[in-house]
Design a protein around this motif. Sequence first.
Motif, PDB file in Angstrom:
ATOM      1  N   ARG A  22       4.127  -2.776  -3.826  1.00  0.00           N
ATOM      2  CA  ARG A  22       5.331  -2.450  -2.579  1.00  0.00           C
ATOM      3  C   ARG A  22       6.174  -2.426  -3.216  1.00  0.00           C
ATOM      4  O   ARG A  22       7.277  -1.720  -3.090  1.00  0.00           O
ATOM      5  CB  ARG A  22       4.502  -3.213  -1.443  1.00  0.00           C
ATOM      6  N   ASN A  23       6.833  -3.989  -4.225  1.00  0.00           N
ATOM      7  CA  ASN A  23       7.839  -4.276  -4.679  1.00  0.00           C
ATOM      8  C   ASN A  23       8.448  -3.028  -5.267  1.00  0.00           C
ATOM      9  O   ASN A  23       9.922  -2.627  -5.143  1.00  0.00           O
ATOM     10  CB  ASN A  23       8.131  -5.402  -5.048  1.00  0.00           C
ATOM     11  N   ASP A  24       7.816  -2.843  -6.384  1.00  0.00           N
ATOM     12  CA  ASP A  24       8.069  -1.792  -7.265  1.00  0.00           C
ATOM     13  C   ASP A  24       8.763   0.146  -6.705  1.00  0.00           C
ATOM     14  O   ASP A  24       9.436   0.600  -7.084  1.00  0.00           O
ATOM     15  CB  ASP A  24       6.872  -1.568  -8.300  1.00  0.00           C
ATOM     16  N   LEU A  25       7.701  -0.063  -5.681  1.00  0.00           N
ATOM     17  CA  LEU A  25       8.113   1.246  -5.159  1.00  0.00           C
ATOM     18  C   LEU A  25       9.345   1.428  -4.574  1.00  0.00           C
ATOM     19  O   LEU A  25       9.616   2.209  -4.220  1.00  0.00           O
ATOM     20  CB  LEU A  25       6.357   1.598  -3.974  1.00  0.00           C
ATOM     21  N   GLU A  26       9.630   0.205  -3.649  1.00  0.00           N
ATOM     22  CA  GLU A  26      10.801  -0.300  -2.802  1.00  0.00           C
ATOM     23  C   GLU A  26      12.078   0.644  -3.084  1.00  0.00           C
ATOM     24  O   GLU A  26      12.737   0.485  -3.485  1.00  0.00           O
ATOM     25  CB  GLU A  26      10.652  -0.984  -1.769  1.00  0.00           C
ATOM     26  N   GLN A  62      15.920   6.345  -5.889  1.00  0.00           N
ATOM     27  CA  GLN A  62      15.943   7.909  -5.571  1.00  0.00           C
ATOM     28  C   GLN A  62      16.719   7.926  -4.683  1.00  0.00           C
ATOM     29  O   GLN A  62      17.483   9.218  -4.644  1.00  0.00           O
ATOM     30  CB  GLN A  62      14.263   8.291  -5.198  1.00  0.00           C
ATOM     31  N   ARG A  63      17.342   6.776  -3.647  1.00  0.00           N
ATOM     32  CA  ARG A  63      17.834   7.416  -2.572  1.00  0.00           C
ATOM     33  C   ARG A  63      19.427   6.881  -3.180  1.00  0.00           C
ATOM     34  O   ARG A  63      20.611   8.474  -2.571  1.00  0.00           O
ATOM     35  CB  ARG A  63      18.271   6.107  -1.837  1.00  0.00           C
ATOM     36  N   ALA A  64      19.919   6.091  -4.157  1.00  0.00           N
ATOM     37  CA  ALA A  64      20.906   5.956  -4.873  1.00  0.00           C
ATOM     38  C   ALA A  64      21.516   7.520  -5.487  1.00  0.00           C
ATOM     39  O   ALA A  64      22.665   7.431  -5.804  1.00  0.00           O
ATOM     40  CB  ALA A  64      21.080   5.513  -5.860  1.00  0.00           C
ATOM     41  N   LEU A  65      20.093   8.395  -5.908  1.00  0.00           N
ATOM     42  CA  LEU A  65      20.869   9.902  -6.113  1.00  0.00           C
ATOM     43  C   LEU A  65      21.524  10.453  -5.900  1.00  0.00           C
ATOM     44  O   LEU A  65      21.651  11.828  -5.406  1.00  0.00           O
ATOM     45  CB  LEU A  65      19.496   9.915  -7.246  1.00  0.00           C
ATOM     46  N   ALA A 124       5.121  19.618  -5.334  1.00  0.00           N
ATOM     47  CA  ALA A 124       3.640  19.027  -4.701  1.00  0.00           C
ATOM     48  C   ALA A 124       3.308  18.144  -4.857  1.00  0.00           C
ATOM     49  O   ALA A 124       3.409  16.644  -5.769  1.00  0.00           O
ATOM     50  CB  ALA A 124       3.213  20.585  -5.287  1.00  0.00           C
ATOM     51  N   GLY A 125       2.470  17.665  -3.354  1.00  0.00           N
ATOM     52  CA  GLY A 125       1.583  16.220  -3.008  1.00  0.00           C
ATOM     53  C   GLY A 125       2.429  15.373  -3.006  1.00  0.00           C
ATOM     54  O   GLY A 125       3.704  15.450  -2.842  1.00  0.00           O
ATOM     55  N   HIS A 126       2.190  14.502  -2.655  1.00  0.00           N
ATOM     56  CA  HIS A 126       3.419  13.241  -2.788  1.00  0.00           C
ATOM     57  C   HIS A 126       2.450  11.633  -3.697  1.00  0.00           C
ATOM     58  O   HIS A 126       2.061  11.778  -4.318  1.00  0.00           O
ATOM     59  CB  HIS A 126       2.365  12.231  -1.203  1.00  0.00           C
ATOM     60  N   GLY A 127       3.256  10.435  -3.557  1.00  0.00           N
ATOM     61  CA  GLY A 127       3.094   9.673  -4.291  1.00  0.00           C
ATOM     62  C   GLY A 127       4.045   9.268  -5.819  1.00  0.00           C
ATOM     63  O   GLY A 127       4.963  10.449  -6.041  1.00  0.00           O
ATOM     64  N   ILE A 128       3.373   9.121  -6.409  1.00  0.00           N
ATOM     65  CA  ILE A 128       3.812   8.181  -7.688  1.00  0.00           C
ATOM     66  C   ILE A 128       4.928   9.683  -8.678  1.00  0.00           C
ATOM     67  O   ILE A 128       5.368   9.831  -9.038  1.00  0.00           O
ATOM     68  CB  ILE A 128       3.812   7.151  -8.533  1.00  0.00           C
ATOM     69  N   PRO A 129       3.682  10.768  -9.389  1.00  0.00           N
ATOM     70  CA  PRO A 129       3.407  11.551  -9.929  1.00  0.00           C
ATOM     71  C   PRO A 129       4.866  12.942  -9.531  1.00  0.00           C
ATOM     72  O   PRO A 129       5.202  13.438 -10.489  1.00  0.00           O
ATOM     73  CB  PRO A 129       2.210  12.447 -10.080  1.00  0.00           C
ATOM     74  N   SER A 130       4.691  12.825  -7.828  1.00  0.00           N
ATOM     75  CA  SER A 130       5.657  13.320  -7.429  1.00  0.00           C
ATOM     76  C   SER A 130       7.311  13.090  -7.133  1.00  0.00           C
ATOM     77  O   SER A 130       7.808  14.076  -7.935  1.00  0.00           O
ATOM     78  CB  SER A 130       5.449  13.780  -6.377  1.00  0.00           C
ATOM     79  N   ALA A 131       7.078  12.102  -7.000  1.00  0.00           N
ATOM     80  CA  ALA A 131       8.088  11.331  -6.829  1.00  0.00           C
ATOM     81  C   ALA A 131       9.273  11.125  -8.512  1.00  0.00           C
ATOM     82  O   ALA A 131      10.604  11.520  -8.995  1.00  0.00           O
ATOM     83  CB  ALA A 131       8.394   9.972  -6.415  1.00  0.00           C
ATOM     84  N   LEU A 132       8.363  10.874  -9.730  1.00  0.00           N
ATOM     85  CA  LEU A 132       9.015  10.970 -10.317  1.00  0.00           C
ATOM     86  C   LEU A 132       9.326  12.428 -11.273  1.00  0.00           C
ATOM     87  O   LEU A 132      10.073  12.106 -11.909  1.00  0.00           O
ATOM     88  CB  LEU A 132       7.574  10.518 -11.812  1.00  0.00           C
ATOM     89  N   LEU A 133       8.770  13.360 -10.915  1.00  0.00           N
ATOM     90  CA  LEU A 133       9.649  14.768 -11.392  1.00  0.00           C
ATOM     91  C   LEU A 133      10.068  14.738 -10.038  1.00  0.00           C
ATOM     92  O   LEU A 133      11.216  15.902 -11.006  1.00  0.00           O
ATOM     93  CB  LEU A 133       8.137  15.624 -11.189  1.00  0.00           C
ATOM     94  N   SER A 134      10.679  14.667  -8.943  1.00  0.00           N
ATOM     95  CA  SER A 134      11.577  14.641  -8.193  1.00  0.00           C
ATOM     96  C   SER A 134      12.945  14.079  -9.270  1.00  0.00           C
ATOM     97  O   SER A 134      13.823  14.957  -9.502  1.00  0.00           O
ATOM     98  CB  SER A 134      11.650  14.374  -7.325  1.00  0.00           C
TER      99      SER A 134
END
Lengths: 110, 409
Positions: free
Chosen positions: B150-154, B160-163, B208-218
């Motif tokens: 959870r800490n890592d995701l936060e 991400q918000r900083a981008l 597409a999709g949710h979670g870490i793989p999607s966020a990494l690509l975005s």
Amino acid sequence: MHIETRQENNALVVQILEKRLTASGVPDFKQALRAALKDPVPLLIIDMSAVEFVDSSGLGALVSVLRMLGGQNDLRLAGVKGAVRELFKLTRMDRAFKLFDSVTDALAGS
Amino acid sequence: MHILVVDDDPVSLMIMASRLEQFGHEVAIASDGFEALQILEQSAVVSFVISDWMMPGMDGLELCRKIRTTPFRRYIYFILLTIREDKASLVEGMDAGADDFLVKPVDQEELRVRIRAGERILRLERQLDEHNQHLEQLNRHLQQAYDTIRNDLEAAARLQRALLPAPATLQGFRFEWLFLPSRFIAGDMFGYFRLTDQHVSFYQLDVAGHGIPSALLSFTLSKMLFQGEEQGLLRSRLPGEEKHCQIILQPAQVVSELNRRFEADADSMVYFTMVYGLIDTRLGQVMFTQAGHPAPIWVRRDLQQIVRPSSGGFPVAMLPDMTYETVHLTLAVGDRLILYSDGITECENAAGQVFSEQRLLNLVESYAHQPLHGLTEAVGQALRHWKGDEQFQDDISLLAIERLSSWCG
């Protein structure tokens, strides 16, 4: 996820008996398709007439079936309608897939 | 086994103690309840008590109650000695927490089997205790792992918000946005930046999709688009060319290149939809490519009309060798172009109804004469109200662009 598979003439018909094909159902869907495609199938028909909503993961799963077949086997989608049809239009997937109104039409290929 | 015998009569105490020793047990003795409690508190090996009922000071019943309310780290099996086996005293003894009873005078064979029964219970208690400790330990490990994730995701969500760019006016064009991520990190991303003195780029994408793989690509995509110039993604480096406008790549070329670079793995299918566009800020001319993303909304101020200038396009990284189209339009002063992700139109309320494109269009129309940030705020408010809470199933993002005035940079 409720999926039924049956043989009709030379075609394998995979029927999705759910209103939604979304991220939560994708693992089951892929599992069912992998099992169905263990033996070579000349014609695969996915019957989507019960499906009212497909999300981005669901669309991805359908395309992954298309890519799994690698153009060597014939894939036809039957009963794509309403919001799902709109999504296929928006993403031009109506050009990537062969769409039919019903399984009967898909079997006849017209 | 260690057994504590409690009796105020020294003769009975001795008889009982010697019998138990004959059975092979280690015996401790106490002459009243107070002494017994002391022994139990000092010695952790004693977990079996045979106590007389009638004793001066603290009697057997009171001793039993005390044992049950004292937080020993082990279960203590308690046999109460009685002189009569009437129902009332049985009830009273069990109520105090006794496990078993023996009627005096105690029969040798009965004593043996009652102790054995008690041993079985204690063994089960110990197993249960070990099992619980094991579970507690597992639970602690899981909690630690969850906290770390959870800490890592936060932390990732903060990066991400900083981008995200701040709302800005670039070369006479106003950019405002709304962003409500679904959980910790999002697959939606958008941005806008100066490309030349006369050109501004903008994009919105939805992996597409949710979670870490999607966020990494975005994440990767937003970095790549922002640094696109260096990587030759947004402009081609033709030698000898001098005019900027001639070397800027058309949106369809940019999206084709992204499609080539990010072909999804057929199994995971992490693909994305996007709109990438380019504004000639002097002329108000906009070029964009719609790749599987909802069609942008063009608000024409002079005609008081809402137009959907495009109809669709292939998503990116889904299938190789797709062709993309570039759509051209000219924004007059006061015109708006609104990009949004399907998280808005597909946002469901408690009754399972989607927010719908029509509701979004209605808002866009009714805020047409309000400042641009009024629209983004209104859409955010409407969606929160629709959903009833902040737990969105999909990322929500909207990018609104308005041509403020003729600009001569």
